[in-house]
Every structure is written in C-alpha cells, then in structure tokens.
Design a protein around this motif. Structure first.
Motif, short mmCIF file in Angstrom:
data_model
loop_
_atom_site.label_atom_id
_atom_site.label_comp_id
_atom_site.label_asym_id
_atom_site.label_seq_id
_atom_site.Cartn_x
_atom_site.Cartn_y
_atom_site.Cartn_z
N GLN A 117 -43.11 61.56 7.25
CA GLN A 117 -42.35 62.35 8.20
C GLN A 117 -42.00 63.60 7.81
N HIS A 118 -42.30 64.02 6.60
CA HIS A 118 -42.16 65.43 6.26
C HIS A 118 -43.30 65.91 5.57
N ASP A 120 -44.30 68.87 4.99
CA ASP A 120 -44.39 69.91 4.36
C ASP A 120 -43.45 69.95 2.99
N THR A 121 -43.24 68.67 2.60
CA THR A 121 -42.21 68.49 1.57
C THR A 121 -42.78 67.80 0.13
#
Length: 212
Positions: A117-118, A120-121
């Motif tokens: 879902q993320h 960039d994390t």
C-alpha cells in the motif's frame, strides 16, 4: 531530527544529520495494549528518535497469534485508550489495520499489505528481546525478513537472551518494568496505577469500570 542514529541491519549505528530524501521511515509497534502504558510509549518514542523515524505507529492486534492467548477487552476500548495515550506527541500514531481486518494477526500478512500500500515507505517493526528470542517460531519468518523495505528493531529486555541469527537492529532503551498484566491486577485489587500509564488512560479505565 539532528544528531539521531541511522542503522542498517548489518552495520553499527552512526551519528548523522536529519535523514534526507523522499522515502518515509515508519516504525510499527504491535501489541495487545490491554491497556497501553508508559513503557509502551517510552519504547515507541525512544526508537523513533534513535532511528530518525518520521512516525511510530502503535498497532493493536485483533487476536494475537501466540500460543498463550490473552483475554483482551474489546478492540474499540483498547483503541480509544491508545488515542488518549498518544495525544500531544506528533511522533506517535496508530495503525488499526489488524483491528479492521479482524481474526488472528500475523506480522507477515500485515507487513506485506502495508508495504504494497505504501511503496514509498521503509518499515521498522519494533519488538522486545523476549520476542526476538523465538523469531524462528514466527509465521513465515523467512519470507517476512525477505520483504522489501522491512526491518526488525529489537529492544533489549533484562530476562531475555537478546540474541538471534536473524537480522535485527538493536536500539538501547531505558529499562522500565511495567506490564499490562500487572496494571490489570493492581486495578482489580484497588491499588494505585498512578505513573504507570497516562493519566487520561487511567481516567478512562476508571470511568468505564475496566479490569474490575
């Protein structure tokens, strides 16, 4: 954050200036939080600052996957106490995905979902030394440590061996011997829990007649 410590899983800590770049660094601190107490908050805050994390999210489980299943109060009450506990600290947040999904909580499935879902994390999953001791028994542990952008963070505990063959970033945190089970026992016996958990959480417990 200036002067905080950046770690890799294979290298010691080095002093650095604030982390640059576009990638977010988020800590995940899972638990039943039945109830949340000051040692939980201490660990989350200390690790967040030590590793220059943008956020540390406390993640309450729906049903813990451990052999010694805990009897917890309802999820909405535990979540309400968490929200009260983190008020005023912008570093701390809540990840309630496991509560929304329900059922048994497995770290591999939760972290795979968050990473997808993320993208960039980078995620830093915080566990105590007692949990580190039996990582080899975790559900799909070999797949978990291979997830991209996933890191284990270990906090040493006095009665644990605090050693493992799995990649773990160790962070030193002041030892505070507070447990949710002891707090529940004290409440049942009518003893004081002042300074063991946030005042707002203690007031919430009293108002809702919890653990009595």
């Amino acid at each position: 954050m200036q002067g905080c410590q950046v770690y890799s899983r294979s290298q010691p800590a080095v002093q650095t200036q604030a982390v640059t770049g576009q990638r977010r660094r988020v800590g995940i601190y899972g638990g039943t939080f039945n109830p949340v107490h000051n040692a939980h908050l201490l660990v989350a805050d200390q690790v967040g600052h030590a590793l220059c994390l943008n956020k540390v999210k406390l993640m309450p489980d729906a049903i813990p996957p451990h052999v010694d299943h805990k009897t917890a109060i309802s999820a909405d009450l535990r979540l309400a106490m968490l929200r009260l506990a983190i008020e005023g600290n912008p570093l701390l947040g809540i990840e309630d995905g496991e509560l929304k999904r329900g059922g048994v909580s497995y770290t591999y499935e939760t972290m795979k979902r968050l990473i997808n879902q993320h993208p960039d994390t980078d995620y830093y999953f915080i566990i105590g030394g007692d949990m580190v001791d039996y990582l080899d028994k975790w559900f799909r542990i070999d797949d978990l440590i291979k997830l991209p952008r996933f890191h284990f963070v270990g906090v040493r505990r006095p009665h644990a061996s605090n050693t493992t063959n799995y990649p773990v970033i160790w962070v030193d945190v002041p030892e505070v011997d507070i447990s949710s089970s002891d707090i529940r026992s004290r409440i049942r016996r009518g003893q004081s829990v002042n300074y063991l958990l946030p005042a707002k959480v203690a007031a919430f417990i009293k108002e809702h007649h919890l653990y009595q």
